[in-house]
Design an enzyme around this catalytic site. Structure first.
Site, PDB file in Angstrom:
ATOM      1  N   ARG A  36       0.261   3.344  -3.419  1.00 36.58           N
ATOM      2  CA  ARG A  36      -0.510   4.568  -3.254  1.00 36.58           C
ATOM      3  C   ARG A  36       0.194   5.738  -3.956  1.00 36.58           C
ATOM      4  NH1 ARG A  36      -0.513   4.648   1.712  1.00 36.58           N
ATOM      5  NH2 ARG A  36      -2.578   3.803   2.119  1.00 36.58           N
ATOM      6  N   ASN A  53      -1.122   7.397  -7.586  1.00 39.26           N
ATOM      7  CA  ASN A  53      -1.503   8.806  -7.640  1.00 39.26           C
ATOM      8  C   ASN A  53      -0.719   9.567  -8.691  1.00 39.26           C
ATOM      9  OD1 ASN A  53      -3.469  10.054  -5.571  1.00 39.26           O
ATOM     10  ND2 ASN A  53      -2.497   8.379  -4.489  1.00 39.26           N
ATOM     11  N   SER A 104       0.836  -1.204   0.000  1.00 40.84           N
ATOM     12  CA  SER A 104       0.000   0.000   0.000  1.00 40.84           C
ATOM     13  C   SER A 104       0.867   1.248   0.000  1.00 40.84           C
ATOM     14  CB  SER A 104      -0.925  -0.011   1.208  1.00 40.84           C
ATOM     15  OG  SER A 104      -0.183   0.160   2.387  1.00 40.84           O
TER      16      SER A 104
END
Lengths: 268, 156
Positions: A202, A206, A198
């Site tokens: 992440r 993004n 994660s």
């Protein structure tokens, strides 16, 4: 890139998202994304070189504006660390600063319009493909996340000892009942696997998504006057919104780093 | 997106930057910040101390002023008392002196009176004797009545 006639959108996007690779040995693993590594290193040298230059002339008296800015940054990072991490901050604070500054700079490369960056890499560096945003390369985010993860494991063992850490793996969070141990271990296993995943994905997701949206807008901008106008305006809007994402993702990445390091230092 | 040796290169770069940051970037500035914090804290403490000292000094000044005022009042009272005493003393001395002078004058007057009486007596006696002599020239022999005359003289 006037030389390229009849560029399809797939080709356009693919072109900008392809890494400049160098093969170090046989096998797919040994391809080095030289653009990612060099851009990241350059940004790091610029960022930390600037900090070093300011810090070398730092005074305990009245600081000048440059020093005040850097002190603000240090105080921000140290304040975040202080709030989460209780213990000797002599490693965690510099680590958090490194993560924050480096990730922020790498993310910020997204602000340079891809075709402008390509103009430089094409005509000055003579590289046909060159991906300018290191954090939109999954290798970078995983390198950072796994490094933090490795530090986390190291400090888990260092602070709690092998025995203490093993005990924690099997006896938390549900308790030290022998029947619950497999469940505890499974739980912790999932946690330890999901942490770097994660953490890395992440940031990657993004920034990668942000870049693709920019490219879609640039493509629209290439379709005539109206397209240029709307594409330009929307790209400006997206860029302004992206300032938030770039800063926020760097901040989140730093905070998670601090949290993981803090979890490694706290025993249950 | 595939994980390659790039990841390892990036991790190495990351650790180099962490090391650089921990070794060369973080400590000097934190040291500067901490020493400034200490300086400011010291300055504030000194200011606080100075304020307290000022208060104490003001208090002491007040006390000294009060004491001086009291002392002055005391001195004034003493001086008044002393002056009154001196005046009183002078009065007594003067009265005594006056009395003494009066007594002396009286004594002198008495003396004068006595001596005048003596002289007068002597003269009266002489006159009386002379008168008597003239009267009694012929009938009284001075030698024979000497005792009598002397008795008369003494009675005068």
């Amino acid at each position: 890139m006037a030389a390229e006639q009849e560029l399809t959108s797939t080709q356009y996007i693919g072109h900008h998202l392809t890494n400049r690779t160098v093969s170090l040995a046989d096998g797919p693993f040994w391809t080095l994304n030289i653009d990612t590594v060099l851009t990241a290193a350059m940004l790091g040298v610029i960022g930390f070189g600037f900090l070093w230059w300011v810090v070398r002339g730092a005074t305990a008296g009245v600081p000048n504006k440059r020093q005040a800015f850097v002190e603000l940054l240090f105080d921000f990072v140290d304040g975040q660390v202080k709030g989460i991490f209780h213990g000797d901050r002599s490693l965690v604070s510099p680590l958090a600063l490194t993560v924050f500054v480096w990730v922020l700079l790498m993310n910020a490369m997204d602000f340079i319009p891809v075709d402008l960056a390509a103009l430089f890499t094409e005509h000055v560096l003579h590289q046909h493909v060159w991906k300018p945003v290191p954090t939109s390369d999954v290798n970078t985010t995983f390198a950072l996340a796994l490094s933090v993860w490795g530090l986390m494991l190291f400090y888990n063992v260092k602070v709690k000892g092998i025995g203490g850490w093993t005990h924690e793996l099997f006896c938390t969070p549900f308790g030290s009942n022998i029947l619950l141990m497999p469940l505890n271990f499974l739980f912790n296993l999932v946690e330890y696997i999901s942490k770097p995943l994660s953490h890395a994905l992440r940031l990657y997701g993004n920034i990668y998504a942000g870049e693709i949206i920019f490219m879609l807008l640039w493509m629209w901008a290439a379709t005539g006057l109206v397209g240029s106008l709307f594409g330009g305006v929307l790209a400006l809007g997206w860029a302004i919104f992206h300032i938030l994402i770039v800063g926020l993702q760097a901040y989140i990445f730093m905070m998670l780093t601090i949290v993981y390091m803090s979890m490694a230092h706290e025993s249950h | 997106m595939n994980l390659t040796v790039t990841m390892i290169a990036q991790a190495i770069t990351f650790f180099v930057f962490i090391f650089f940051c921990k070794k060369f970037v973080w400590p000097p500035l934190v040291k500067a910040i901490e020493s400034r914090q200490k300086e400011i804290a010291d300055g504030l403490a000194a200011a606080e101390r100075g304020k307290q000292e000022l208060q104490q000094a003001a208090k002491r000044t007040e006390e000294i002023m009060l004491e001086a005022r009291q002392r002055a009042t005391e001195l004034l009272t003493q001086a008044d008392k002393r002056a009154a005493e001196i005046v009183e003393e002078a009065k007594t001395v003067a009265k005594n002196e006056g009395e003494r002078l009066i007594a002396g004058a009286k004594a002198e007057i008495n003396q004068e009176v006595l001596s005048a009486k003596e002289t007068l007596r002597a003269q009266v006696a002489t006159l009386a004797v002379a008168g008597a002599e003239k009267i009694l020239r012929r009938e009284v022999d001075a030698k024979t009545h000497a005792d009598l005359l002397r008795a008369v003289q003494a009675e005068l």
